[in-house]
Design a protein around this motif. Structure first.
Motif, PDB file in Angstrom:
ATOM      1  N   GLY A 109      14.280   1.074  -5.642  1.00  0.00           N
ATOM      2  CA  GLY A 109      14.784   0.601  -7.636  1.00  0.00           C
ATOM      3  C   GLY A 109      12.916   0.511  -7.732  1.00  0.00           C
ATOM      4  O   GLY A 109      12.758   0.905  -8.523  1.00  0.00           O
ATOM      5  N   ALA A 110      12.374  -0.528  -7.016  1.00  0.00           N
ATOM      6  CA  ALA A 110      10.847  -0.986  -7.416  1.00  0.00           C
ATOM      7  C   ALA A 110      10.012   0.643  -7.769  1.00  0.00           C
ATOM      8  O   ALA A 110       9.475   0.336  -8.316  1.00  0.00           O
ATOM      9  N   ALA A 111      10.605   0.866  -6.573  1.00  0.00           N
ATOM     10  CA  ALA A 111      10.136   2.591  -6.541  1.00  0.00           C
ATOM     11  C   ALA A 111       9.473   3.896  -7.798  1.00  0.00           C
ATOM     12  O   ALA A 111       8.570   3.478  -7.883  1.00  0.00           O
ATOM     13  N   ASN A 112      10.053   3.137  -8.789  1.00  0.00           N
ATOM     14  CA  ASN A 112      10.250   4.007 -10.129  1.00  0.00           C
ATOM     15  C   ASN A 112       9.251   2.590 -10.372  1.00  0.00           C
ATOM     16  O   ASN A 112       9.775   3.213 -12.417  1.00  0.00           O
ATOM     17  N   GLN A 113       8.920   1.966 -10.790  1.00  0.00           N
ATOM     18  CA  GLN A 113       8.226   0.944 -11.717  1.00  0.00           C
ATOM     19  C   GLN A 113       6.650   1.510 -11.778  1.00  0.00           C
ATOM     20  O   GLN A 113       6.169   1.571 -11.433  1.00  0.00           O
ATOM     21  N   GLY A 114       6.222   1.828 -13.207  1.00  0.00           N
ATOM     22  CA  GLY A 114       5.177   1.790 -13.719  1.00  0.00           C
ATOM     23  C   GLY A 114       3.324   1.516 -12.780  1.00  0.00           C
ATOM     24  O   GLY A 114       2.817   1.805 -12.288  1.00  0.00           O
ATOM     25  N   GLN A 115       3.783   0.018 -12.811  1.00  0.00           N
ATOM     26  CA  GLN A 115       3.076  -1.170 -12.175  1.00  0.00           C
ATOM     27  C   GLN A 115       2.808  -0.890 -10.922  1.00  0.00           C
ATOM     28  O   GLN A 115       1.582  -1.090 -10.072  1.00  0.00           O
ATOM     29  N   VAL A 116       3.321   0.282 -10.156  1.00  0.00           N
ATOM     30  CA  VAL A 116       3.463   0.551  -8.358  1.00  0.00           C
ATOM     31  C   VAL A 116       2.581   2.075  -8.687  1.00  0.00           C
ATOM     32  O   VAL A 116       1.241   1.753  -7.643  1.00  0.00           O
ATOM     33  N   TYR A 117       2.638   1.979  -8.743  1.00  0.00           N
ATOM     34  CA  TYR A 117       1.368   3.656  -9.240  1.00  0.00           C
ATOM     35  C   TYR A 117       0.197   3.486 -10.168  1.00  0.00           C
ATOM     36  O   TYR A 117      -0.435   3.707  -9.419  1.00  0.00           O
ATOM     37  N   GLU A 118       0.148   2.371 -10.944  1.00  0.00           N
ATOM     38  CA  GLU A 118      -0.892   1.557 -11.138  1.00  0.00           C
ATOM     39  C   GLU A 118      -1.813   1.063 -10.448  1.00  0.00           C
ATOM     40  O   GLU A 118      -3.315   0.731  -9.792  1.00  0.00           O
ATOM     41  N   SER A 119      -1.044  -0.071  -9.292  1.00  0.00           N
ATOM     42  CA  SER A 119      -1.780  -0.403  -8.384  1.00  0.00           C
ATOM     43  C   SER A 119      -1.945   0.497  -7.088  1.00  0.00           C
ATOM     44  O   SER A 119      -2.861   0.393  -6.567  1.00  0.00           O
ATOM     45  N   PHE A 120      -1.686   1.773  -6.435  1.00  0.00           N
ATOM     46  CA  PHE A 120      -1.605   3.251  -5.820  1.00  0.00           C
ATOM     47  C   PHE A 120      -3.055   3.765  -6.754  1.00  0.00           C
ATOM     48  O   PHE A 120      -3.507   3.424  -5.146  1.00  0.00           O
ATOM     49  N   ASN A 179      14.210   0.927   1.807  1.00  0.00           N
ATOM     50  CA  ASN A 179      14.914   1.814   1.357  1.00  0.00           C
ATOM     51  C   ASN A 179      16.231   1.644   1.395  1.00  0.00           C
ATOM     52  O   ASN A 179      16.457   1.633   2.892  1.00  0.00           O
ATOM     53  N   ASN A 180      16.828   0.752   1.267  1.00  0.00           N
ATOM     54  CA  ASN A 180      18.744   0.595   1.288  1.00  0.00           C
ATOM     55  C   ASN A 180      19.161   0.932   0.605  1.00  0.00           C
ATOM     56  O   ASN A 180      20.485   0.635   0.623  1.00  0.00           O
ATOM     57  N   GLU A 181      18.786   1.914  -0.137  1.00  0.00           N
ATOM     58  CA  GLU A 181      19.743   3.206  -0.439  1.00  0.00           C
ATOM     59  C   GLU A 181      20.504   2.454  -1.755  1.00  0.00           C
ATOM     60  O   GLU A 181      20.637   3.778  -3.011  1.00  0.00           O
ATOM     61  N   TYR A 182      20.790   1.509  -1.997  1.00  0.00           N
ATOM     62  CA  TYR A 182      20.661   1.496  -3.710  1.00  0.00           C
ATOM     63  C   TYR A 182      20.240  -0.034  -4.503  1.00  0.00           C
ATOM     64  O   TYR A 182      19.297  -0.784  -3.610  1.00  0.00           O
ATOM     65  N   ALA A 183      19.857   0.263  -5.741  1.00  0.00           N
ATOM     66  CA  ALA A 183      19.143   0.020  -6.719  1.00  0.00           C
ATOM     67  C   ALA A 183      20.002  -1.317  -7.154  1.00  0.00           C
ATOM     68  O   ALA A 183      20.246  -0.735  -8.304  1.00  0.00           O
ATOM     69  N   MET A 184      20.255  -2.481  -7.060  1.00  0.00           N
ATOM     70  CA  MET A 184      21.441  -2.898  -7.720  1.00  0.00           C
ATOM     71  C   MET A 184      22.437  -2.188  -7.466  1.00  0.00           C
ATOM     72  O   MET A 184      23.152  -2.163  -5.950  1.00  0.00           O
ATOM     73  N   ALA A 186      22.798   4.079  -6.632  1.00  0.00           N
ATOM     74  CA  ALA A 186      21.882   4.584  -5.450  1.00  0.00           C
ATOM     75  C   ALA A 186      21.033   5.514  -5.498  1.00  0.00           C
ATOM     76  O   ALA A 186      20.731   6.012  -6.493  1.00  0.00           O
ATOM     77  N   VAL A 187      20.018   5.654  -4.566  1.00  0.00           N
ATOM     78  CA  VAL A 187      18.770   6.633  -4.712  1.00  0.00           C
ATOM     79  C   VAL A 187      18.631   7.560  -5.420  1.00  0.00           C
ATOM     80  O   VAL A 187      18.424   8.348  -6.169  1.00  0.00           O
ATOM     81  N   SER A 188      19.636   7.997  -4.847  1.00  0.00           N
ATOM     82  CA  SER A 188      20.092  10.056  -4.872  1.00  0.00           C
ATOM     83  C   SER A 188      19.905   9.872  -6.365  1.00  0.00           C
ATOM     84  O   SER A 188      20.003  10.991  -7.581  1.00  0.00           O
ATOM     85  N   ARG A 189      20.998   9.100  -7.420  1.00  0.00           N
ATOM     86  CA  ARG A 189      21.052   9.076  -8.583  1.00  0.00           C
ATOM     87  C   ARG A 189      19.877   8.339  -9.389  1.00  0.00           C
ATOM     88  O   ARG A 189      20.529   8.974 -10.826  1.00  0.00           O
ATOM     89  N   SER A 190      18.940   8.226  -8.868  1.00  0.00           N
ATOM     90  CA  SER A 190      18.086   6.824  -9.578  1.00  0.00           C
ATOM     91  C   SER A 190      16.809   7.079  -9.551  1.00  0.00           C
ATOM     92  O   SER A 190      15.501   7.113 -10.087  1.00  0.00           O
ATOM     93  N   CYS A 191      16.027   8.201  -8.021  1.00  0.00           N
ATOM     94  CA  CYS A 191      15.004   9.344  -8.163  1.00  0.00           C
ATOM     95  C   CYS A 191      14.753  10.821  -7.823  1.00  0.00           C
ATOM     96  O   CYS A 191      16.003  11.173  -7.795  1.00  0.00           O
ATOM     97  N   SER A 192      14.516  11.329  -8.291  1.00  0.00           N
ATOM     98  CA  SER A 192      14.212  12.467  -8.819  1.00  0.00           C
ATOM     99  C   SER A 192      13.584  13.495  -7.356  1.00  0.00           C
ATOM    100  O   SER A 192      13.744  14.615  -6.866  1.00  0.00           O
ATOM    101  N   THR A 193      13.059  12.314  -6.749  1.00  0.00           N
ATOM    102  CA  THR A 193      12.791  12.866  -5.224  1.00  0.00           C
ATOM    103  C   THR A 193      13.295  11.450  -4.390  1.00  0.00           C
ATOM    104  O   THR A 193      12.763  10.534  -4.595  1.00  0.00           O
ATOM    105  N   VAL A 194      13.959  11.551  -3.456  1.00  0.00           N
ATOM    106  CA  VAL A 194      14.408  10.719  -2.587  1.00  0.00           C
ATOM    107  C   VAL A 194      13.570  11.045  -1.555  1.00  0.00           C
ATOM    108  O   VAL A 194      13.973   9.808  -0.978  1.00  0.00           O
TER     109      VAL A 194
END
Length: 312
Positions: A132-143, A159-164, A167-175
């Motif tokens: 879930g945090a992988a979709n946060q903007g600050q992650v990519y500023e850090s990268f 990646n435990n497959e669920y952000a709260m 499912a990852v497939s519903r929240s991430c454009s690239t799994v």
């Protein structure tokens, strides 16, 4: 790994008894990740993670008594009862928390890595966060900063497959989350997080590279949590067959036990001895937490930042 499992199971029971309050995110099912990572690190290396922090902190060798007391909000806790489940620290073990804001630990971990490079050490910082945090903007500023300055940081996506409950497939454009660092020039790898030996192998190579000056790396460790997102989440959005298939066919502790037995390093007698030892450790931690005093009133005013230069 068994300590992490039994500690978390007991924490869940104590939460149900209202001896633990507030938010509580259990690590059950993800044990191979934390233990596999820690098995590759040395004294001086740092680890920082999210609010699902009891397991990673136990893996560093932190005292179970102090962790349980913190869950109880007691003065004998590792954060003097002020942090609770989500904000635990043990700087002597190189554990920099437990952070409650989604993704907030990623820039902090990047900063820790910057400090290590600035001081000229060969230490690395393992910065763990969820899918879930992988979709946060600050992650990519850090990268971007980490690659730009070639910082000794290993980003680990658990990646435990669920952000709260999503499912990852519903929240991430690239799994394939291990590819998230490619546009910054950060190499990524996907790892089986239910197998300790797979985590250990991938982390060993990655740690060696980063320690030798390669700059940041990214690992997506595929794992699974058996319980809901937190104790308030019944997990009704998941198919029971899905959970049971992981428990029955992909449990990290059972996989570890089976492989150790095949190697001749473990037998049924030793398993029972370990179970008994862990049971005693968890019971001791529970009793310590129950008997530990409440924080004194004056603790309300300690460790509080105050800027005397600001006029109100």
């Amino acid at each position: 790994m068994l300590l992490l499992r039994r500690f978390e199971e007991r924490s869940g029971q104590l939460y149900g008894m209202k001896l633990i309050g507030g938010f509580c995110h259990l690590y059950i099912g993800q044990e191979a990740v934390a233990v596999g990572i820690q098995s590759t690190l040395k004294a001086g290396d740092k680890v920082i993670t999210s609010y699902r922090d009891h397991g990673p902190m136990l893996a560093t060798g932190s005292c179970p008594d102090a962790i349980m007391a913190e869950l109880f909000g007691k003065f004998g806790g590792c954060s003097k009862g002020k942090g609770g489940s989500m904000h635990m620290f043990d700087l002597e073990k190189g554990f920099y928390g437990g952070h409650g804001i989604v993704g907030a630990q990623v820039p902090l971990g990047t900063g820790i890595a910057f400090a290590e490079k600035y001081k000229g050490t060969d230490n690395v910082c393992v910065t763990m966060f969820g899918d879930g945090a992988a979709n946060q903007g600050q992650v990519y500023e850090s990268f971007n900063m980490a690659k730009l300055w070639s910082l000794p940081v290993i980003y680990v996506i658990e990646n435990n497959e669920y952000a709260m409950g999503t499912a990852v497939s519903r929240s991430c454009s690239t799994v394939d989350l291990y590819k998230r660092g490619e546009s910054f020039g950060i190499e990524g790898q996907q790892v089986d997080g239910m197998d300790f030996f797979a985590v250990h192998s991938a982390m060993s190579k990655t740690v060696e590279c980063v320690r030798n000056g390669s700059g940041p790396k990214l690992l997506e460790i595929k794992t699974y949590r058996y319980r809901g997102h937190s104790m308030s989440d019944p997990g009704t959005y998941r198919d029971k067959d899905e959970v049971n298939s992981y428990r029955n066919e992909r449990d990290p502790i059972e996989i570890m036990k089976s492989k150790l037995m095949e190697m001749g390093l473990l037998d049924d007698i030793k398993v029972k001895e370990i179970e008994q030892e862990i049971k005693q450790i968890v019971e001791k931690a529970t009793n310590f937490a129950k008997e530990s005093p409440e924080p004194p009133m004056e603790e309300l005013y300690t460790d509080i930042f105050k800027n005397n230069n600001i006029n109100v």
